[in-house]
Design an enzyme around this catalytic site. Structure first.
Site, PDB file in Angstrom:
ATOM      1  N   LYS A   1      45.292  41.648  46.601  1.00 37.73           N
ATOM      2  CA  LYS A   1      45.488  41.472  45.256  1.00 37.73           C
ATOM      3  C   LYS A   1      44.843  42.821  44.733  1.00 37.73           C
ATOM      4  O   LYS A   1      43.746  42.827  44.801  1.00 37.73           O
ATOM      5  CB  LYS A   1      45.109  40.203  44.544  1.00 37.73           C
ATOM      6  CG  LYS A   1      45.342  40.369  43.175  1.00 37.73           C
ATOM      7  CD  LYS A   1      44.427  39.447  42.335  1.00 37.73           C
ATOM      8  CE  LYS A   1      44.566  39.609  40.816  1.00 37.73           C
ATOM      9  NZ  LYS A   1      43.580  38.903  39.877  1.00 37.73           N
TER      10      LYS A   1
ATOM     11  N   GLY B   1      39.796  35.714  31.747  1.00 37.80           N
ATOM     12  CA  GLY B   1      38.878  34.970  31.140  1.00 37.80           C
ATOM     13  C   GLY B   1      38.917  34.399  29.821  1.00 37.80           C
ATOM     14  O   GLY B   1      37.949  33.844  29.242  1.00 37.80           O
TER      15      GLY B   1
ATOM     16  N   ALA C   1      45.867  36.077  34.811  1.00 41.34           N
ATOM     17  CA  ALA C   1      44.801  35.992  33.534  1.00 41.34           C
ATOM     18  C   ALA C   1      45.071  35.728  32.197  1.00 41.34           C
ATOM     19  O   ALA C   1      46.372  35.962  31.871  1.00 41.34           O
ATOM     20  CB  ALA C   1      44.221  37.625  33.679  1.00 41.34           C
ATOM     21  N   GLY C   2      44.023  34.968  31.605  1.00 45.32           N
ATOM     22  CA  GLY C   2      44.401  34.574  30.399  1.00 45.32           C
ATOM     23  C   GLY C   2      44.635  33.409  29.889  1.00 45.32           C
ATOM     24  O   GLY C   2      45.046  32.779  28.755  1.00 45.32           O
TER      25      GLY C   2
ATOM     26  N   ASN D   1      41.910  31.310  37.555  1.00 45.86           N
ATOM     27  CA  ASN D   1      40.434  30.957  38.014  1.00 45.86           C
ATOM     28  C   ASN D   1      39.625  30.211  36.824  1.00 45.86           C
ATOM     29  O   ASN D   1      39.154  28.971  36.816  1.00 45.86           O
ATOM     30  CB  ASN D   1      39.664  31.987  38.473  1.00 45.86           C
ATOM     31  CG  ASN D   1      38.356  31.917  39.080  1.00 45.86           C
ATOM     32  OD1 ASN D   1      37.712  32.806  39.385  1.00 45.86           O
ATOM     33  ND2 ASN D   1      38.102  30.501  39.080  1.00 45.86           N
ATOM     34  N   THR D   2      39.355  31.121  35.946  1.00 51.71           N
ATOM     35  CA  THR D   2      38.351  30.715  34.846  1.00 51.71           C
ATOM     36  C   THR D   2      38.820  29.603  34.189  1.00 51.71           C
ATOM     37  O   THR D   2      38.167  28.400  33.514  1.00 51.71           O
ATOM     38  CB  THR D   2      38.040  31.937  33.693  1.00 51.71           C
ATOM     39  OG1 THR D   2      37.858  32.877  34.234  1.00 51.71           O
ATOM     40  CG2 THR D   2      37.085  31.314  32.625  1.00 51.71           C
TER      41      THR D   2
END
Length: 325
Positions: free
Chosen positions: A167, A228, A254-255, A276-277
């Site tokens: 990635k 995040g 992301a987001g 992830n977050t």
């Protein structure tokens, strides 16, 4: 000429009809529904509707639970469309349990300097996410130049014994963590030339996304919102345009903040979502991982089902014929 059927490129003869394709796929006489360029095509039109170059067909049928709805990245098929990261968890056991609850098959890991002098008995991330069970996706998180990203990918390939799937993300600054698209282009070109299979993080610009695909990236991963942030998809029409123009898997990266964000990405036609977050920083990460898994599945099913048209005014669900007043 070339058309696309369920996301895969197919070559057909000029002036072929939809029915010709159905016959070639040995689907004649079976209960199917077809969407042509995101518009439902009535069954009665199959024999008369001629196809044009680059037309996109989605052919669906009713399935029971657990039936195949896989997608392919770099020649490998995956059942789970949820990809997860491994950062920000409290401990390795929490990481393991959340990943298991997510059902993910692809797991991203960052590459960092080893802790010299580390206790030989201390647990390692790869001990809890075994490469025998998961596709390990090394990422270039924390890289701000093409040179840094390329070096990281080369080290990752060595670390994982010749593993070429990576990635790529090259960041612009520490405040926004937006991609540096110029440096991303440079890194992608080098990595593709060196035989890497590049899944690339970029902004939600359809032009940038298409250029990265044309450069040879195996998947393009536009952001939903800043890394995040948990803000969800800020520009759904940009994501939709990217998906419509793509011939490789598009995965939102992301987001994402909650399960409805993941479902929205899938309803737009994305092949998957990486996060992830949203899981790691939830009050109950394992429960959120389970929720994300269900959100991905629900969004995918809704996309395949084809939502009803939006209407300005009400439309009664019950017929008015036969009213007794």
């Amino acid at each position: 000429m070339i058309i696309y059927v369920n996301g895969s490129e197919r070559e057909i003869a000029e002036n072929s009809t939809v029915f010709d394709v159905v016959t070639k796929l040995e689907l004649q006489g079976k209960k199917i529904a077809i969407e042509l360029n995101q518009e439902i095509l009535p069954f009665q039109s199959f024999e008369t509707h001629s196809l044009q170059a680059n037309d996109k067909l989605e052919i669906v049928h009713a399935i029971g639970g657990g039936q195949d709805d896989s997608f392919v990245i770099a020649g490998k098929s995956y059942q789970s469309r949820l990809l997860v990261g491994t950062g920000k968890y409290k401990d390795l056991e929490g990481t393991r349990l959340a990943i298991e609850a997510s059902g993910a098959e692809i797991v991203t890991v960052a590459i960092r300097r080893t802790n010299i002098g580390q206790n030989a008995n201390e647990a390692n991330l790869l001990d809890v996410i075994s490469p025998d069970k998961y596709t390990i996706l090394p990422n270039t998180a924390g890289c701000y130049t093409a040179e840094e990203a390329v070096r990281t990918c080369r080290l990752a390939r060595e670390l994982l014994g010749g593993h070429n799937l990576v990635k790529l993300e090259v960041l612009a600054d520490q405040k926004t963590l937006f991609p540096n698209v110029v440096e991303t282009y440079i890194a992608a070109e080098i990595l593709v030339r060196e035989g890497f299979q590049v899944m690339v993080y970029t902004n939600d610009d359809p032009i940038a996304a298409k250029r990265l695909e044309d450069m040879g990236c195996v998947a393009v991963m536009p952001l939903a919102a800043p890394i995040g942030s948990g803000l969800g998809i800020r520009n759904p029409y940009n994501i939709l345009t990217i998906v419509e123009n793509a011939n490789v898997p598009i995965l939102v990266d992301a987001g994402v903040g909650t399960a409805s964000d993941a479902a929205m990405a899938m309803e737009l036609g994305c092949a998957g979502v990486l996060m992830n977050t949203a899981i790691a920083e939830a009050k109950h990460p394992i429960l959120m991982a389970s929720a994300m898994r269900k959100g991905i599945e629900a969004g995918r099913e809704a996309f395949l089902a084809g939502r009803m048209p939006r209407k300005r005014f009400a439309s009664a669900s019950s017929p008015i014929d036969g009213l007794f007043f």
